[in-house]
Write a protein that holds these residues in place. Structure first.
Motif, PDB file in Angstrom:
ATOM      1  N   GLU A 414       1.135  13.971   1.885  1.00 50.84           N
ATOM      2  CA  GLU A 414       2.566  13.595   1.164  1.00 50.84           C
ATOM      3  C   GLU A 414       3.150  12.032   1.576  1.00 50.84           C
ATOM      4  O   GLU A 414       3.187  11.562   0.944  1.00 50.84           O
ATOM      5  CB  GLU A 414       3.637  14.319   2.282  1.00 50.84           C
ATOM      6  CG  GLU A 414       5.173  14.278   1.851  1.00 50.84           C
ATOM      7  CD  GLU A 414       5.692  15.124   2.519  1.00 50.84           C
ATOM      8  OE1 GLU A 414       5.671  16.133   3.119  1.00 50.84           O
ATOM      9  OE2 GLU A 414       7.480  14.811   2.364  1.00 50.84           O
ATOM     10  N   GLU A 415       2.347  11.641   2.888  1.00 51.27           N
ATOM     11  CA  GLU A 415       2.438  10.324   2.933  1.00 51.27           C
ATOM     12  C   GLU A 415       1.614   9.377   1.939  1.00 51.27           C
ATOM     13  O   GLU A 415       2.114   8.262   1.449  1.00 51.27           O
ATOM     14  CB  GLU A 415       2.259  10.109   4.495  1.00 51.27           C
ATOM     15  CG  GLU A 415       2.187   8.537   5.017  1.00 51.27           C
ATOM     16  CD  GLU A 415       0.960   7.835   5.222  1.00 51.27           C
ATOM     17  OE1 GLU A 415       0.774   6.935   5.003  1.00 51.27           O
ATOM     18  OE2 GLU A 415      -0.105   8.716   5.717  1.00 51.27           O
ATOM     19  N   ARG A 416       0.592   9.699   1.771  1.00 57.49           N
ATOM     20  CA  ARG A 416      -0.431   9.239   0.652  1.00 57.49           C
ATOM     21  C   ARG A 416       0.171   9.299  -0.565  1.00 57.49           C
ATOM     22  O   ARG A 416       0.132   8.262  -1.597  1.00 57.49           O
ATOM     23  CB  ARG A 416      -1.637   9.982   0.552  1.00 57.49           C
ATOM     24  CG  ARG A 416      -2.696   9.848   1.907  1.00 57.49           C
ATOM     25  CD  ARG A 416      -3.059   8.448   2.114  1.00 57.49           C
ATOM     26  NE  ARG A 416      -2.102   7.723   3.034  1.00 57.49           N
ATOM     27  CZ  ARG A 416      -2.105   6.274   2.706  1.00 57.49           C
ATOM     28  NH1 ARG A 416      -2.929   5.642   1.854  1.00 57.49           N
ATOM     29  NH2 ARG A 416      -1.291   5.643   3.660  1.00 57.49           N
ATOM     30  N   LEU A 417       1.023  10.149  -1.125  1.00 52.29           N
ATOM     31  CA  LEU A 417       1.732  10.233  -2.117  1.00 52.29           C
ATOM     32  C   LEU A 417       2.502   9.485  -2.399  1.00 52.29           C
ATOM     33  O   LEU A 417       2.822   8.768  -3.430  1.00 52.29           O
ATOM     34  CB  LEU A 417       2.103  11.814  -2.505  1.00 52.29           C
ATOM     35  CG  LEU A 417       0.992  12.996  -3.008  1.00 52.29           C
ATOM     36  CD1 LEU A 417       1.626  14.240  -2.607  1.00 52.29           C
ATOM     37  CD2 LEU A 417       0.637  12.814  -4.601  1.00 52.29           C
ATOM     38  N   ARG A 418       3.433   9.249  -1.192  1.00 51.90           N
ATOM     39  CA  ARG A 418       4.310   8.472  -1.140  1.00 51.90           C
ATOM     40  C   ARG A 418       3.901   6.775  -1.374  1.00 51.90           C
ATOM     41  O   ARG A 418       4.850   5.934  -1.765  1.00 51.90           O
ATOM     42  CB  ARG A 418       5.367   8.570   0.055  1.00 51.90           C
ATOM     43  CG  ARG A 418       6.160   9.951   0.051  1.00 51.90           C
ATOM     44  CD  ARG A 418       6.787   9.788   1.431  1.00 51.90           C
ATOM     45  NE  ARG A 418       7.401  11.119   1.744  1.00 51.90           N
ATOM     46  CZ  ARG A 418       8.729  11.516   1.132  1.00 51.90           C
ATOM     47  NH1 ARG A 418       9.378  10.692   0.305  1.00 51.90           N
ATOM     48  NH2 ARG A 418       9.059  12.734   1.471  1.00 51.90           N
ATOM     49  N   SER A 419       2.813   6.810  -0.867  1.00 53.68           N
ATOM     50  CA  SER A 419       2.240   5.312  -0.933  1.00 53.68           C
ATOM     51  C   SER A 419       1.678   4.825  -2.321  1.00 53.68           C
ATOM     52  O   SER A 419       1.382   3.498  -2.329  1.00 53.68           O
ATOM     53  CB  SER A 419       1.165   5.051   0.185  1.00 53.68           C
ATOM     54  OG  SER A 419       0.308   5.852  -0.425  1.00 53.68           O
ATOM     55  N   ALA A 434       6.926  17.144  -7.224  1.00 54.69           N
ATOM     56  CA  ALA A 434       7.656  16.412  -8.326  1.00 54.69           C
ATOM     57  C   ALA A 434       8.860  15.667  -7.800  1.00 54.69           C
ATOM     58  O   ALA A 434       8.906  14.532  -8.320  1.00 54.69           O
ATOM     59  CB  ALA A 434       7.995  17.476  -9.217  1.00 54.69           C
ATOM     60  N   ARG A 435       9.473  16.035  -6.759  1.00 54.60           N
ATOM     61  CA  ARG A 435      10.435  15.286  -5.975  1.00 54.60           C
ATOM     62  C   ARG A 435      10.097  13.723  -5.579  1.00 54.60           C
ATOM     63  O   ARG A 435      10.741  12.944  -5.471  1.00 54.60           O
ATOM     64  CB  ARG A 435      10.928  15.825  -4.847  1.00 54.60           C
ATOM     65  CG  ARG A 435      11.712  17.202  -4.954  1.00 54.60           C
ATOM     66  CD  ARG A 435      12.298  17.995  -3.861  1.00 54.60           C
ATOM     67  NE  ARG A 435      12.924  19.216  -4.187  1.00 54.60           N
ATOM     68  CZ  ARG A 435      13.976  19.100  -4.355  1.00 54.60           C
ATOM     69  NH1 ARG A 435      14.841  18.111  -4.729  1.00 54.60           N
ATOM     70  NH2 ARG A 435      14.522  20.537  -4.876  1.00 54.60           N
ATOM     71  N   LEU A 436       8.775  13.646  -5.395  1.00 51.05           N
ATOM     72  CA  LEU A 436       8.281  12.513  -4.826  1.00 51.05           C
ATOM     73  C   LEU A 436       7.649  11.529  -6.294  1.00 51.05           C
ATOM     74  O   LEU A 436       7.685  10.358  -6.008  1.00 51.05           O
ATOM     75  CB  LEU A 436       6.937  12.600  -4.215  1.00 51.05           C
ATOM     76  CG  LEU A 436       7.034  13.462  -2.867  1.00 51.05           C
ATOM     77  CD1 LEU A 436       5.519  13.414  -2.153  1.00 51.05           C
ATOM     78  CD2 LEU A 436       8.222  13.031  -1.949  1.00 51.05           C
ATOM     79  N   ALA A 437       7.913  11.933  -7.288  1.00 53.92           N
ATOM     80  CA  ALA A 437       7.206  11.264  -8.610  1.00 53.92           C
ATOM     81  C   ALA A 437       8.285  10.255  -9.140  1.00 53.92           C
ATOM     82  O   ALA A 437       9.639  10.016  -8.589  1.00 53.92           O
ATOM     83  CB  ALA A 437       7.065  12.308  -9.609  1.00 53.92           C
ATOM     84  N   ASP A 438       7.558   9.169  -9.753  1.00 53.44           N
ATOM     85  CA  ASP A 438       8.313   8.248 -10.244  1.00 53.44           C
ATOM     86  C   ASP A 438       8.867   8.778 -11.729  1.00 53.44           C
ATOM     87  O   ASP A 438       9.738   8.496 -12.361  1.00 53.44           O
ATOM     88  CB  ASP A 438       7.683   6.974 -10.722  1.00 53.44           C
ATOM     89  CG  ASP A 438       7.257   6.427  -9.447  1.00 53.44           C
ATOM     90  OD1 ASP A 438       8.186   5.830  -8.572  1.00 53.44           O
ATOM     91  OD2 ASP A 438       5.987   6.507  -9.057  1.00 53.44           O
ATOM     92  N   VAL A 439       8.155   9.764 -12.465  1.00 57.46           N
ATOM     93  CA  VAL A 439       8.359  10.298 -13.546  1.00 57.46           C
ATOM     94  C   VAL A 439       8.111  11.767 -13.576  1.00 57.46           C
ATOM     95  O   VAL A 439       7.143  12.052 -13.146  1.00 57.46           O
ATOM     96  CB  VAL A 439       7.594   9.787 -14.663  1.00 57.46           C
ATOM     97  CG1 VAL A 439       8.357  10.557 -16.178  1.00 57.46           C
ATOM     98  CG2 VAL A 439       8.030   8.384 -14.954  1.00 57.46           C
ATOM     99  N   VAL A 440       8.972  12.602 -13.977  1.00 58.03           N
ATOM    100  CA  VAL A 440       8.813  14.081 -13.988  1.00 58.03           C
ATOM    101  C   VAL A 440       8.909  14.675 -15.439  1.00 58.03           C
ATOM    102  O   VAL A 440       9.930  14.271 -16.042  1.00 58.03           O
ATOM    103  CB  VAL A 440       9.800  15.052 -13.028  1.00 58.03           C
ATOM    104  CG1 VAL A 440       9.443  16.479 -12.916  1.00 58.03           C
ATOM    105  CG2 VAL A 440       9.842  14.455 -11.695  1.00 58.03           C
ATOM    106  N   LEU A 441       7.687  15.357 -15.845  1.00 50.68           N
ATOM    107  CA  LEU A 441       7.647  15.698 -17.194  1.00 50.68           C
ATOM    108  C   LEU A 441       8.046  17.237 -17.137  1.00 50.68           C
ATOM    109  O   LEU A 441       7.269  17.876 -16.864  1.00 50.68           O
ATOM    110  CB  LEU A 441       6.333  15.106 -18.001  1.00 50.68           C
ATOM    111  CG  LEU A 441       6.172  13.728 -17.820  1.00 50.68           C
ATOM    112  CD1 LEU A 441       4.533  13.386 -18.062  1.00 50.68           C
ATOM    113  CD2 LEU A 441       7.259  13.086 -18.856  1.00 50.68           C
TER     114      LEU A 441
END
Ligand SMILES: Nc1nc2c(c(=O)[nH]1)N[C@H]1C(S)=C(S)[C@@H](COP(=O)(O)OP(=O)(O)OC[C@H]3O[C@@H](n4cnc5c(=O)[nH]c(N)nc54)[C@H](O)[C@@H]3O)O[C@H]1N2
Ligand SMILES: Nc1nc2c(c(=O)[nH]1)N[C@H]1C(S)=C(S)[C@@H](COP(=O)(O)OP(=O)(O)OC[C@H]3O[C@@H](n4cnc5c(=O)[nH]c(N)nc54)[C@H](O)[C@@H]3O)O[C@H]1N2
Ligand code: SF4
Ligand SMILES: [Mo]
Length: 708
Positions: A414-419, A434-441
């Protein structure tokens, strides 16, 4: 009565049960499809309630883009969203090189999507950094199957063969909860006088059906299988003629097994010598026998060798390459089998070809209309890819997985995804990832689109569109088409699944998983019972993949329900024994972390729960996480049933209510992995990888329990 019902398949597991859907949006009704052979109308609760996830109440129905101003995900148009993803990926590529863009796929994606995603990574992005969640699933069995048989297909025979064999050893599968309609095959086996042996540290609903239940310590299946082989040899029950005619490498494998004395195996595994003897007797007394594995023995840092040891047991007793006998792996996800054949795996090209094989590269490059030298080489495996996020991988496109819940050492992932500089997620719901994304399709799913899936038997099925999708969502194929166009590839990424499938057929032609003789027209025929791969287009009369229907009166390949009956898929046609020896789990209990943790599933939730946690009926049946533990362990901790327990490992901690039961070994606790948050099992798990398959060790790590 249900004349308008459309025959299709369940969105979830690898059984791919047939069902029909009737009614319109908001009132979709599931109708039995008794003529489909695999499940004959039966469905589990997840399949029966799957239409609830089609509802726009739980769905994403518009793209979301993270606002630069507020930092929040806000509704956007498709044009804005696609432009933002294309820009995120191309900026990363310009600044850091193509390999700074990663792609992560899923075994639930249809063959068409898996194929298009692999092509998108290699052609439109030019990155080697693609892998998928199937690496977390049956990759060890796949690697062992390749090594021994030269080919990996989940089951080398149809499920319908199971009731007619004499003995089945089911290793680390809780079929009664993970593929309930398939339990019938085991019940029929017993009704026919066959024996069932279940190997599981827990007395599960499946183990309760067994004639013999062996309950090893987690992570000791390798020793157990070797101990059984030792006894087979010692008791003179090998099939020398089969070994001589159909295999190679027996001497070394035999020597390795003989080093595993039953008494020694008893000390390692906790399975007694008399139990080992009983198992050998049941297995060898049978005219024909099978070993089936699932995630229990596979999700270990020695999963490939472990499956290899079970295969050796089959080979030494002549239980392979002949009717009603053999080794098989029960794959997991809806398209767990097909998803690993068509190119979303780091080292693979479509048709189960190897990315390192020059002939394979040339063949696929020609189908794709690119220079073979432009194709990148193999990339990192799933966990290694996730671990590299924010390091040399700066942007990620994720389709069909929810690693915040399902990856090992999840807090780190999770921390890697946020980075990341940029994260795009295509999903049907707003998953934890998906909540961590910059864009959700927001994309379409199973019943809203047509596509093919390959079930655990290697049966290729047409999953038909049965309902219309909510306004505002597009298919994954549309997403890839739109992104490719913005990255300069106007052509080559069609949105029509049948067109993608026809290209996949050409790309797979001549490969190990040859689909070239399978067409949508053919899959629509009859009761939709599907076609088993390999199914080459018939070479005579050149009925090539481009000529659907034209050859109706010409001989067509029937498909291959049973593999290896005359030869194995190795160069010399012989199955290969691999000499394997037992080794410890990557993390064994010690004074600080004295208890073993194993993880898995419950009947009413699916995977990361992204879909099933949105269904009321399933949540009432399985409302949340728990820690299953033995009364002796509970007494030592002084916790009562239902009281919260804290489980601590070297990676993190999790809290969940105790579920006290004598159905589990006293040295082991079990947690299901379906939930995020405080009870997330993957906060604890060890990402130690199998050296061959790169499978993480979900099934064993050391923990300490505390009263919460
Ligand atoms: N209800 C439900 N069904 C599913 C899924 C789901 O999430 N929920 N997921 C689907 C997918 S993707 C998959 S991969 C399959 C998985 O299907 P299964 O493999 O049947 O599921 P698991 O619960 O992961 O593991 C099976 C058993 O392995 C046992 N086990 C744990 N450690 C060990 C060990 O060291 N050795 C042995 N021999 N056994 C061990 C566990 O106690 C468990 O009962 O299920 C599919 N079907
Ligand atoms: N501790 C522990 N962890 C495990 C396991 C274990 O036994 N123990 N098992 C492992 C195994 S075997 C597996 S398979 C993994 C699975 O773990 P995940 O990869 O997280 O699996 P899912 O929850 O099925 O995630 C699929 C996601 O894709 C979305 N989705 C569904 N259909 C579509 C579609 O058509 N397109 C797109 N774009 N998205 C779609 C779903 O809503 C969901 O968010 O978990 C692994 N993790
Ligand atoms: S067993 Fe698997 S395929 Fe069948 S209904 Fe249940 S989840 Fe769906
Ligand atoms: Mo899986």
């Amino acid at each position: 009565m249900h004349t308008e019902a459309t025959p299709t398949h369940c969105p979830y597991c690898a059984l791919q049960c047939g069902m029909s859907l009737a009614g319109g949006p908001g009132e979709v009704e599931v109708v039995e499809r008794p003529e489909f052979p695999v499940n004959q109308g039966a469905l589990c609760g997840k399949g029966r309630t799957a239409p609830a996830v089609l509802s726009s109440r739980v769905r994403l129905t518009e793209p979301l883009v993270r606002s630069h101003a507020t930092g929040r995900l806000e509704a956007a148009t498709w044009e804005e969203a696609i432009a933002r993803v294309a820009e995120g990926l191309s900026r990363t590529r310009t600044e850091h090189g193509a390999d700074a863009c990663g792609v992560f796929g899923g075994g639930g994606l249809t063959n068409e999507k898996a194929y298009a995603l692999g092509k998108f990574a290699r052609v439109a992005l030019g990155t080697s950094q693609i892998d998928y969640n199937g690496r977390f699933c049956m990759s060890s069995a796949a690697a062992a199957g390749q090594r021994a048989f030269g080919l990996d297909r989940g089951l080398p025979f149809p499920l319908a063969d199971i009731p007619r064999t004499g003995c089945v050893i089911l290793v680390g599968s809780n079929l009664a909860e993970t593929m309930p309609p398939a339990l019938r095959y085991l019940t029929e086996l017993k009704a026919n006088g066959g024996k069932l042996i279940v190997v599981d540290p827990r007395r599960t609903r499946t183990a309760e059906q067994a004639d013999l239940h062996l309950a090893p310590r987690p992570g000791t299946d390798l020793a157990l299988a070797l101990g059984l082989l030792h006894l087979v040899v010692a008791e003179g029950r090998t099939d020398e003629a089969f070994i001589e005619e159909r295999t190679s490498g027996w001497e070394e494998a035999r020597a390795a097994a003989m080093a595993h004395w039953p008494e020694h195996v008893e000390r390692i595994s906790g399975v007694s010598v008399p139990e080992l003897r009983d198992a050998v007797r049941m297995f060898c007394d049978a005219e024909a026998a099978m070993v089936l594995t699932a995630r229990g023995p596979e999700q270990q840092s020695k999963g490939t060798d472990t499956v290899g040891a079970w295969i050796n047991l089959c080979l030494a007793t002549g239980n392979a390459g002949r009717p009603l006998a053999g080794y098989g792996c029960l794959t997991g996800q809806g398209n767990g089998q097909g998803g690993r054949e068509h190119g979303q795996k780091a080292d693979q090209l479509p048709g189960y070809r190897k990315l390192t094989d020059p002939a394979a590269r040339a063949h696929v490059a020609e189908v794709w209309g690119v220079d073979p030298d432009s194709l990148p080489g193999p990339g990192r495996s799933a966990y290694e890819l996730l671990d590299a996020l924010g390091g040399d991988i700066k942007a990620l496109l994720l389709m069909g997985s929810n690693p915040v819940v399902s990856a090992p050492r999840a807090a780190h992932v999770e921390e890697r995804l946020r980075s990341l500089d940029f994260l795009a997620v295509a999903d049907v719901v707003l998953s934890e990832t998906a909540r961590l994304a910059d864009v959700v399709l927001p994309v379409t799913q199973w019943a809203e689109e047509t596509g093919t899936v390959t079930n655990l038997e290697g049966r290729v099925l047409l999953r038909r569109r049965a309902v219309s999708a909510p306004a505002g969502v597009r298919s994954d194929l549309d997403v890839l088409h739109g992104l490719a166009a913005r990255l300069g590839h106007e052509k080559g990424f069609p949105t029509d699944p049948e067109e993608v499938f026809d290209e996949l057929r050409r790309a797979s032609a001549g490969g190990p998983a040859d689909y070239s003789g399978i067409s949508y027209a053919r899959l629509r025929e009859g009761d939709g019972e599907g076609v088993f791969w390999p199914c080459p287009a018939q070479e005579s009369g050149d009925a090539g993949p481009g000529e659907d229907g034209a050859g109706a009166d010409r001989a067509v390949h029937a498909g291959t329900p049973r593999l290896f009956l005359t030869r194995f898929a190795t160069d010399d046609g012989r199955a290969r024994f691999v000499p394997v020896v037992h080794r410890d789990a990557a993390e064994e209990p010690d004074a600080e972390f004295p208890v073993l943790l194993t993880t898995g599933r419950v009947l009413s939730q699916y995977q990361s729960g992204a879909q099933t946690r949105r269904v009321d009926e399933l949540n009432s049946a399985a409302p949340g996480p728990f820690v299953e533990l033995h009364p002796r362990l509970a007494a030592r901790l002084q916790v009562g049933d239902g009281e919260p327990v804290t489980v601590v490992s070297r990676r993190g901690r999790a809290v969940a209510p105790a579920r006290i039961t004598s159905a589990i070994r006293a040295d082991t606790v079990f947690m299901p992995f379906h939930w995020p948050g405080e009870g997330r099992a993957n906060s604890l798990t060890n990402p130690a990888l199998d050296p061959v398959s790169r499978m993480p060790e979900f099934k064993v790590c050391a923990v300490r329990l505390e009263r919460a």
